[in-house]
Scaffold this motif. Structure first.
Motif, short mmCIF file in Angstrom:
data_model
loop_
_atom_site.label_atom_id
_atom_site.label_comp_id
_atom_site.label_asym_id
_atom_site.label_seq_id
_atom_site.Cartn_x
_atom_site.Cartn_y
_atom_site.Cartn_z
N THR A 189 -2.72 9.98 -1.91
CA THR A 189 -3.36 9.30 -0.57
C THR A 189 -4.34 8.27 -0.94
O THR A 189 -4.44 7.24 -0.35
CB THR A 189 -3.73 10.32 0.50
N ALA A 190 -5.28 8.57 -1.95
CA ALA A 190 -6.19 7.74 -2.27
C ALA A 190 -5.74 6.60 -3.02
O ALA A 190 -6.32 5.38 -2.97
CB ALA A 190 -7.17 8.47 -3.27
N LYS A 191 -4.65 6.66 -3.57
CA LYS A 191 -3.95 5.44 -4.20
C LYS A 191 -3.59 4.22 -2.89
O LYS A 191 -3.40 2.87 -3.31
CB LYS A 191 -2.58 5.81 -4.64
N LEU A 192 -3.56 4.70 -1.96
CA LEU A 192 -3.17 3.90 -0.65
C LEU A 192 -4.49 3.02 -0.17
O LEU A 192 -4.36 2.24 0.71
CB LEU A 192 -2.49 4.54 0.36
N GLY A 193 -5.92 3.57 -0.50
CA GLY A 193 -6.94 2.88 -0.26
C GLY A 193 -7.80 3.92 0.65
O GLY A 193 -7.11 4.87 1.31
N PRO A 194 -9.05 3.84 0.80
CA PRO A 194 -9.82 4.58 1.43
C PRO A 194 -9.49 5.14 2.83
O PRO A 194 -9.84 6.12 3.48
CB PRO A 194 -11.44 4.06 1.44
N LEU A 195 -8.96 3.69 3.61
CA LEU A 195 -8.69 3.84 5.19
C LEU A 195 -7.46 4.80 5.20
O LEU A 195 -7.30 5.12 6.45
CB LEU A 195 -8.27 2.36 5.57
#
Length: 247
Positions: free
Chosen positions: A204-210
């Motif tokens: 999930t973190a690979k998709l960005g903090p948002l």
């Protein structure tokens, strides 16, 4: 002449949460065990810490107390939460796979009898973790927000103060819980692509903090009114039916 104040009875938190659930999402009445436990532990020990001291406990102590209370409450509420989810999803299953629990207690007894007591606590780790975050966001932040609002001197200890402090607490709880709720949803909807919570978090973190805050607004619309009503009801219960203690 010494003044008096009122403190909550141990079951007020559960009653207040049930009252809020009646107005926001009635199916969550099945989880009274969760709120009853965390409110009872938090308020009992907070009042003991406050009694005889020069003022309210510091915020870090409220956070620690909230985390412990929420962890225990989340664990205790796991069986009811599991039955709640099963009852809500039962109609989505084919006729021959439906469990057809008559009510919540029937569900609890049947799971224990047919699948074993251990099954009642499946998902307890996630529930306890979420319980820690939501309790810190609600109870600890509510107490701190109320203390800060009253310290300004502009508002008295009345329903407006309770409304404002609970609004802040609801926002804090939503922000704290949303990343865990996102992971929980992704894990529940996965088809085996995640090896566990940590792996899911890394992907999930690979998709960005948002990505951890996807669905934040709907989550706030659900949690904030419940939080606000819970504390408004709790304060009224404390005011009219609480235990009298020297102030």
């Amino acid at each position: 002449m010494a003044s008096e104040a009122r403190v909550s009875r141990w079951y007020f938190g559960g009653l207040a949460s049930c009252g809020a659930a009646c107005c926001t999402h009635p199916l969550d009445l099945l989880k009274m065990t969760y709120s009853l436990t965390r409110f009872a532990i938090y308020e009992t020990f907070r009042d003991k810490m406050t009694r005889g001291s020069q003022g309210p406990p510091p915020f870090y102590q409220k956070v620690l107390l909230g985390a412990v209370s929420g962890c225990i409450g989340g664990f205790m509420g796991t069986p009811a939460d599991m039955v709640n989810v099963r009852m809500q999803n039962d109609m989505k299953l084919p006729q021959n796979q439906r469990r057809n629990y008559a009510h919540a207690l029937d569900g609890l007894f049947r799971v224990a009898r047919e699948e074993g007591l251990k099954k009642l606590f499946s998902g307890a780790t996630m529930a306890s973790s979420r319980g820690m975050l939501v309790t810190v966001g609600q109870l600890s932040c509510y107490d701190q927000a109320k203390q800060l609002v009253l310290s300004t001197g502009y508002l008295a200890d009345n329903i407006l103060t309770h409304f404002l402090a609970s609004f802040i607490a609801g926002g804090c709880a939503t922000i704290l819980c949303q990343p865990l709720d996102v992971l929980k949803t992704r894990l529940m909807n996965s088809k085996g692509e995640y090896q566990g919570v940590l792996h899911c978090a890394m992907e999930t973190a690979k998709l960005g903090p948002l990505a951890f805050y996807k669905g934040l607004v709907p989550a706030g619309i659900r949690l904030m009114p419940h939080t606000m009503l819970t504390f408004v009801f709790l304060e009224q219960l404390r005011k009219h039916f609480g235990i009298r203690v020297p102030s």
